[in-house]
Design a protein around this motif. Structure first.
Motif, PDB file in Angstrom:
ATOM      1  N   LYS A 126       0.990  -1.051  -0.006  1.00  0.00           N
ATOM      2  CA  LYS A 126      -0.587   0.300   0.367  1.00  0.00           C
ATOM      3  C   LYS A 126       0.907   1.445   0.030  1.00  0.00           C
ATOM      4  O   LYS A 126       0.199   2.355  -0.816  1.00  0.00           O
ATOM      5  CB  LYS A 126      -1.285   0.027   1.308  1.00  0.00           C
ATOM      6  CG  LYS A 126      -1.710  -0.948   1.599  1.00  0.00           C
ATOM      7  CD  LYS A 126      -2.348  -1.316   2.820  1.00  0.00           C
ATOM      8  CE  LYS A 126      -3.446  -2.346   2.951  1.00  0.00           C
ATOM      9  NZ  LYS A 126      -3.336  -2.569   4.280  1.00  0.00           N
ATOM     10  N   ARG A 171      -1.272  -8.441  -3.932  1.00  0.00           N
ATOM     11  CA  ARG A 171      -1.693  -7.218  -3.420  1.00  0.00           C
ATOM     12  C   ARG A 171      -2.972  -6.735  -2.697  1.00  0.00           C
ATOM     13  O   ARG A 171      -3.986  -7.850  -2.357  1.00  0.00           O
ATOM     14  CB  ARG A 171      -2.468  -6.365  -4.787  1.00  0.00           C
ATOM     15  CG  ARG A 171      -3.252  -7.486  -5.229  1.00  0.00           C
ATOM     16  CD  ARG A 171      -4.298  -6.879  -6.111  1.00  0.00           C
ATOM     17  NE  ARG A 171      -5.735  -7.200  -6.146  1.00  0.00           N
ATOM     18  CZ  ARG A 171      -6.128  -8.082  -6.061  1.00  0.00           C
ATOM     19  NH1 ARG A 171      -6.818  -7.925  -4.775  1.00  0.00           N
ATOM     20  NH2 ARG A 171      -7.236  -8.412  -6.725  1.00  0.00           N
ATOM     21  N   GLN A 181      -7.700  -2.858  -2.428  1.00  0.00           N
ATOM     22  CA  GLN A 181      -7.900  -1.247  -2.800  1.00  0.00           C
ATOM     23  C   GLN A 181      -7.036  -1.407  -4.068  1.00  0.00           C
ATOM     24  O   GLN A 181      -6.595  -0.479  -5.079  1.00  0.00           O
ATOM     25  CB  GLN A 181      -7.601   0.083  -2.271  1.00  0.00           C
ATOM     26  CG  GLN A 181      -5.974  -0.402  -1.807  1.00  0.00           C
ATOM     27  CD  GLN A 181      -6.195  -1.117   0.110  1.00  0.00           C
ATOM     28  OE1 GLN A 181      -6.587  -1.516   0.388  1.00  0.00           O
ATOM     29  NE2 GLN A 181      -5.650  -0.527   0.722  1.00  0.00           N
TER      30      GLN A 181
END
Length: 146
Positions: free
Chosen positions: A87, A112, A115
């Motif tokens: 992130k 991942r 978002q």
């Protein structure tokens, strides 16, 4: 049989250590390689080997050539590539490594967070497996050898 896993992704957190510790505690047959994790060494390796460069662009170019050589050798030896998109940090090198794994036909696990689903959708579609966290990637590795 032991598998070589290339761990691509940001070098600022301990996600690699988390994977290595868990694999070691479960005595799973995986050996890990990856990019140079010493950021200062990675940035200065060109000058360390080839001497002082006239400007920062050429310094970066020399270091990039040597780092790309290292990545190429290690990724070609790898049986599996895990690419972590976190992130916090820009992920240019991770994207390059994941794309290289795909072009080399290396089995690829992408980590991942949810978002990042949208910006990584095409890359995830080309990967063998996409997960949201390190624990899920570890479960995939464990499943491979069950």
């Amino acid at each position: 049989m032991e598998f070589i896993v290339y761990l691509a992704g940001e070098i600022h957190s301990n996600w690699r250590d988390q994977i290595k510790q868990e694999v070691s505690s479960k005595q799973l047959p995986f050996h890990f390689v990856g990019p140079m994790e010493n950021h200062d060494l990675s940035d200065s390796i060109g000058e360390n080997i080839l001497g002082k460069q006239p400007n920062s662009i050429i310094k970066d170019d020399m270091a990039s050539g040597i780092n790309n050589f290292r990545t190429s050798v290690l990724m070609n030896k790898a049986d599996i590539v895990i690419a972590l998109f976190g992130k916090e940090y820009k992920q240019w090198n991770t994207a390059m490594d994941a794309s290289t794994a795909i072009s080399l036909n290396k089995p690829l696990i992408i980590i991942r967070p949810e978002q990042l689903h949208h910006p990584l959708k095409e890359l995830s579609n080309k990967a063998n497996v996409t997960v949201e966290n390190v624990e899920q990637a570890l479960a995939v590795l464990s499943y491979l050898v069950e």
